[in-house]
Design a protein around this motif. Structure first.
Motif, PDB file in Angstrom:
ATOM      1  N   ASP A   2       0.805  -1.222   0.000  1.00 14.64           N
ATOM      2  CA  ASP A   2       0.000   0.000   0.000  1.00 14.64           C
ATOM      3  C   ASP A   2       0.836   1.270   0.000  1.00 14.64           C
ATOM      4  OD1 ASP A   2      -2.356  -1.262  -0.202  1.00 14.64           O
ATOM      5  OD2 ASP A   2      -3.087  -0.820   1.808  1.00 14.64           O
ATOM      6  N   GLN A   3       0.144   2.425   0.183  1.00  9.28           N
ATOM      7  CA  GLN A   3       0.783   3.735   0.127  1.00  9.28           C
ATOM      8  C   GLN A   3       1.941   3.853   1.108  1.00  9.28           C
ATOM      9  OE1 GLN A   3       0.283   6.113  -1.989  1.00  9.28           O
ATOM     10  NE2 GLN A   3       1.653   7.629  -1.079  1.00  9.28           N
ATOM     11  N   PHE A   4       1.687   3.517   2.355  1.00  8.56           N
ATOM     12  CA  PHE A   4       2.766   3.516   3.340  1.00  8.56           C
ATOM     13  C   PHE A   4       2.322   2.740   4.574  1.00  8.56           C
ATOM     14  CE2 PHE A   4       1.505   6.254   6.862  1.00  8.56           C
ATOM     15  CZ  PHE A   4       0.411   6.904   6.332  1.00  8.56           C
ATOM     16  N   PHE A   5       3.295   2.398   5.391  1.00  6.89           N
ATOM     17  CA  PHE A   5       3.026   1.738   6.667  1.00  6.89           C
ATOM     18  C   PHE A   5       3.843   2.447   7.729  1.00  6.89           C
ATOM     19  CE2 PHE A   5       4.809  -1.197   9.837  1.00  6.89           C
ATOM     20  CZ  PHE A   5       3.636  -1.550  10.493  1.00  6.89           C
ATOM     21  N   LYS A   6       3.214   2.772   8.849  1.00  8.04           N
ATOM     22  CA  LYS A   6       3.900   3.477   9.926  1.00  8.04           C
ATOM     23  C   LYS A   6       3.684   2.754  11.239  1.00  8.04           C
ATOM     24  CE  LYS A   6       3.838   6.647  13.489  1.00  8.04           C
ATOM     25  NZ  LYS A   6       3.100   6.601  14.764  1.00  8.04           N
ATOM     26  N   SER A   7       4.756   2.665  12.034  1.00  8.67           N
ATOM     27  CA  SER A   7       4.624   2.071  13.355  1.00  8.67           C
ATOM     28  C   SER A   7       5.719   2.593  14.268  1.00  8.67           C
ATOM     29  CB  SER A   7       4.721   0.545  13.273  1.00  8.67           C
ATOM     30  OG  SER A   7       4.565  -0.041  14.549  1.00  8.67           O
ATOM     31  N   ASP A   8       5.378   2.799  15.538  1.00  9.08           N
ATOM     32  CA  ASP A   8       6.373   3.076  16.565  1.00  9.08           C
ATOM     33  C   ASP A   8       6.754   1.737  17.178  1.00  9.08           C
ATOM     34  OD1 ASP A   8       6.365   5.816  16.215  1.00  9.08           O
ATOM     35  OD2 ASP A   8       4.690   6.101  17.584  1.00  9.08           O
ATOM     36  N   ILE A   9       8.036   1.423  17.140  1.00  5.62           N
ATOM     37  CA  ILE A   9       8.479   0.067  17.414  1.00  5.62           C
ATOM     38  C   ILE A   9       9.601   0.050  18.441  1.00  5.62           C
ATOM     39  CG2 ILE A   9       9.636  -1.947  16.379  1.00  5.62           C
ATOM     40  CD1 ILE A   9       8.102  -1.431  13.835  1.00  5.62           C
ATOM     41  N   TYR A  61       7.525   3.078   2.573  1.00  2.00           N
ATOM     42  CA  TYR A  61       6.853   3.551   1.373  1.00  2.00           C
ATOM     43  C   TYR A  61       7.179   2.644   0.182  1.00  2.00           C
ATOM     44  CZ  TYR A  61       6.870   8.064   3.908  1.00  2.00           C
ATOM     45  OH  TYR A  61       6.735   9.055   4.842  1.00  2.00           O
ATOM     46  N   PRO A  62       6.202   2.372  -0.681  1.00  2.00           N
ATOM     47  CA  PRO A  62       6.540   1.825  -2.000  1.00  2.00           C
ATOM     48  C   PRO A  62       7.283   2.887  -2.810  1.00  2.00           C
ATOM     49  CG  PRO A  62       4.213   1.508  -1.492  1.00  2.00           C
ATOM     50  CD  PRO A  62       4.751   2.481  -0.486  1.00  2.00           C
ATOM     51  N   LYS A  63       7.937   2.491  -3.892  1.00  2.00           N
ATOM     52  CA  LYS A  63       8.721   3.442  -4.678  1.00  2.00           C
ATOM     53  C   LYS A  63       8.792   2.975  -6.129  1.00  2.00           C
ATOM     54  CE  LYS A  63      11.759   6.915  -5.108  1.00  2.00           C
ATOM     55  NZ  LYS A  63      11.423   8.330  -4.897  1.00  2.00           N
ATOM     56  N   ASP A  64       8.583   3.931  -7.060  1.00  2.00           N
ATOM     57  CA  ASP A  64       8.710   3.655  -8.500  1.00  2.00           C
ATOM     58  C   ASP A  64       7.827   2.501  -8.945  1.00  2.00           C
ATOM     59  OD1 ASP A  64      10.639   5.682  -8.673  1.00  2.00           O
ATOM     60  OD2 ASP A  64      12.267   4.285  -8.176  1.00  2.00           O
ATOM     61  N   GLY A  65       6.627   2.425  -8.388  1.00  2.00           N
ATOM     62  CA  GLY A  65       5.682   1.386  -8.776  1.00  2.00           C
ATOM     63  C   GLY A  65       5.967   0.021  -8.190  1.00  2.00           C
TER      64      GLY A  65
END
Length: 268
Positions: A19-26, A71-75
């Motif tokens: 997906d667009q992005f993934f965020k987590s405090d780890i 983040y994904p990048k360049d498809g």
């Protein structure tokens, strides 16, 4: 978020976010050695913000708070090979060596950009993710290989990997001032400062004269205000970097605290 993972063992996986992005405090229980196949990652730590991309290799030390944004990048998806360097495996490795790590050594994220030995070690794992019958000792062999390479190319890595101490009681005020932006349960903060939850709350109230949650919210909003006023950052970036999980909740809390919205401050 569409997440997929393939495992050779519990300690070695191929991780993929579509997906667009993934965020987590780890807070990682074990050291993590990561090789980028595609995508980008931003890692926020108290000392710096790190950016990693295709070809990069880095190690995140255990018991260190971090905000991870993938983040994904360049498809292409965000795809990495991840190796967990567990305390159990490292103890067995270092049992054969006379190593005395430096006490008080504060580890930071280690970056090994495009290193041929490490890249060869980690890329050689790719075929195993599509096999049904994994050789019995492959995880042990590959992790041993990776640690051996790390010790060859990084003279300070033993201070990180051979240190098996758990967090002791430390200065609570100093630690919280450096780590308030990480959205962690109070139980984690208490563990990392060497206290029980009850003692943590008592010491916190004595030092700051306010509850931990109210203090954390105020500190995060003050940092957000600074990021808008001085750095002109976007609300979506600031929201996640200062410890909020939801943009609408962040905007509401910001306006309640300061009387105007983040967009008003940026336009001014």
């Amino acid at each position: 978020m569409e997440y997929q993972a393939k495992y050779i063992t519990d300690d070695i996986k191929l991780s993929c976010y579509q997906d667009q992005f993934f965020k987590s405090d780890i807070l990682f229980e074990h050291h993590m050695l990561i090789w980028f196949i595609s995508g980008e990652t931003k890692i926020v730590r108290p000392e710096a913000t790190y950016f990693f991309k295709k070809g990069d290799i880095f190690l995140i030390p255990r018991n260190q708070l971090a905000t991870i944004i993938n983040y994904p990048k360049d498809g292409l998806p965000h795809q990495t090979v991840v190796m967990h360097l567990t305390t159990e495996r490292l103890r067995k490795f270092y049992d054969q060596l006379l190593i005395k790590p430096v006490t008080g050594y504060i580890p930071s994220i280690k970056h090994y950009s495009n290193h041929p030995l490490l890249e060869s070690c980690l890329s050689s794992l790719i075929p195993y993710f599509n096999m049904n019958n994994i050789p019995k000792d492959i995880a042990h062999l590959k992790i041993t290989e990776a640690v051996t390479i790390l010790r060859t190319i990084d003279p300070e890595i033993d201070h990180v990997l051979a240190n098996f101490e758990e967090p002791g009681k430390i200065d609570l005020a100093d630690y919280m001032e450096k780590n308030f932006m990480f959205n962690m349960p109070l139980e984690k903060f208490s563990y990392l400062t060497g206290r029980s939850l009850t003692t943590f709350k008592r010491d916190f109230k004595k030092i700051f004269e306010i509850t931990p949650q109210r203090w954390l919210t105020k500190k995060r909003l003050d940092l957000a205000h600074y990021q808008f006023a001085e750095k002109k950052k976007k609300p979506i970036d600031v929201c996640y970097e200062v410890g909020f999980e939801n943009l609408s909740h962040f905007s509401y809390a910001f306006k309640k605290q300061f009387g105007y919205a983040p967009t008003d401050l940026l336009s001014a």
